[in-house]
Write a protein that holds these residues in place. Structure first.
Motif, short mmCIF file in Angstrom:
data_model
loop_
_atom_site.label_atom_id
_atom_site.label_comp_id
_atom_site.label_asym_id
_atom_site.label_seq_id
_atom_site.Cartn_x
_atom_site.Cartn_y
_atom_site.Cartn_z
N ASP A 179 -4.69 -0.94 -4.84
CA ASP A 179 -4.97 -0.14 -6.03
C ASP A 179 -5.79 1.10 -5.70
N GLU A 180 -6.77 0.91 -4.81
CA GLU A 180 -7.63 2.02 -4.43
C GLU A 180 -8.18 1.79 -3.03
N LEU A 181 -8.19 2.84 -2.24
CA LEU A 181 -8.77 2.83 -0.90
C LEU A 181 -9.89 3.86 -0.91
N VAL A 182 -11.12 3.41 -0.70
CA VAL A 182 -12.28 4.30 -0.69
C VAL A 182 -12.67 4.56 0.76
N LEU A 183 -12.77 5.84 1.10
CA LEU A 183 -13.12 6.26 2.45
C LEU A 183 -14.33 7.19 2.40
N LEU A 184 -15.11 7.20 3.46
CA LEU A 184 -16.18 8.18 3.59
C LEU A 184 -15.57 9.47 4.15
N ASP A 185 -16.21 10.57 3.89
CA ASP A 185 -15.69 11.85 4.39
C ASP A 185 -16.21 12.18 5.79
N THR A 186 -16.37 11.15 6.61
CA THR A 186 -16.85 11.33 7.99
C THR A 186 -15.77 11.91 8.89
N VAL A 187 -14.52 11.80 8.48
CA VAL A 187 -13.39 12.40 9.19
C VAL A 187 -12.72 13.34 8.18
N PRO A 188 -12.41 14.58 8.55
CA PRO A 188 -11.78 15.48 7.59
C PRO A 188 -10.48 14.88 7.04
N ALA A 189 -10.29 15.05 5.75
CA ALA A 189 -9.08 14.53 5.10
C ALA A 189 -7.85 15.31 5.56
N ARG A 190 -6.75 14.58 5.71
CA ARG A 190 -5.48 15.25 5.99
C ARG A 190 -5.13 16.15 4.81
N PRO A 191 -4.58 17.31 5.08
CA PRO A 191 -4.22 18.20 3.97
C PRO A 191 -3.28 17.55 2.95
N ASP A 192 -2.41 16.66 3.42
CA ASP A 192 -1.45 16.03 2.53
C ASP A 192 -1.97 14.73 1.91
N SER A 193 -3.24 14.40 2.13
CA SER A 193 -3.76 13.16 1.57
C SER A 193 -3.90 13.23 0.05
#
Length: 93
Positions: A46-60
């Protein structure tokens, strides 16, 4: 979470074998390489929570199941405490 294979297999098992109705996942580093986004979109997560420690993919942004939390406030507080020679251990209580 690199390619999200293990994460999505675990989510499938929780849904099919365990009977889970809602599945939420979290991880500190979302590398999300290769087929990760397609796998997450197709998964019962339903939901995946990630920290912004790695830059997000542009298509994320194409994956509405992913939510990012910023580490900036805790890093800023730690830097300030170190500069002021105050303990940072209370940040982790």
């Amino acid at each position: 979470v690199d390619t999200a294979g293990s994460l999505c297999h675990a989510a499938d098992a929780l849904a099919k074998i365990g009977g889970a109705k809602d599945i939420y996942a979290c991880a500190s580093h979302g590398v999300l390489s290769g087929p990760a986004l397609d796998r997450i979109n197709a998964s019962p997560i339903d939901e995946l929570v990630l920290l912004d420690t790695v830059p997000a993919r542009p298509d994320s942004a194409s994956c509405p199941k992913i939510k990012y939390l910023s580490v900036a406030p805790i890093f800023a507080e730690a830097i300030e405490r170190i500069y002021e020679e105050v303990s940072i251990s209370s940040l982790f209580d």
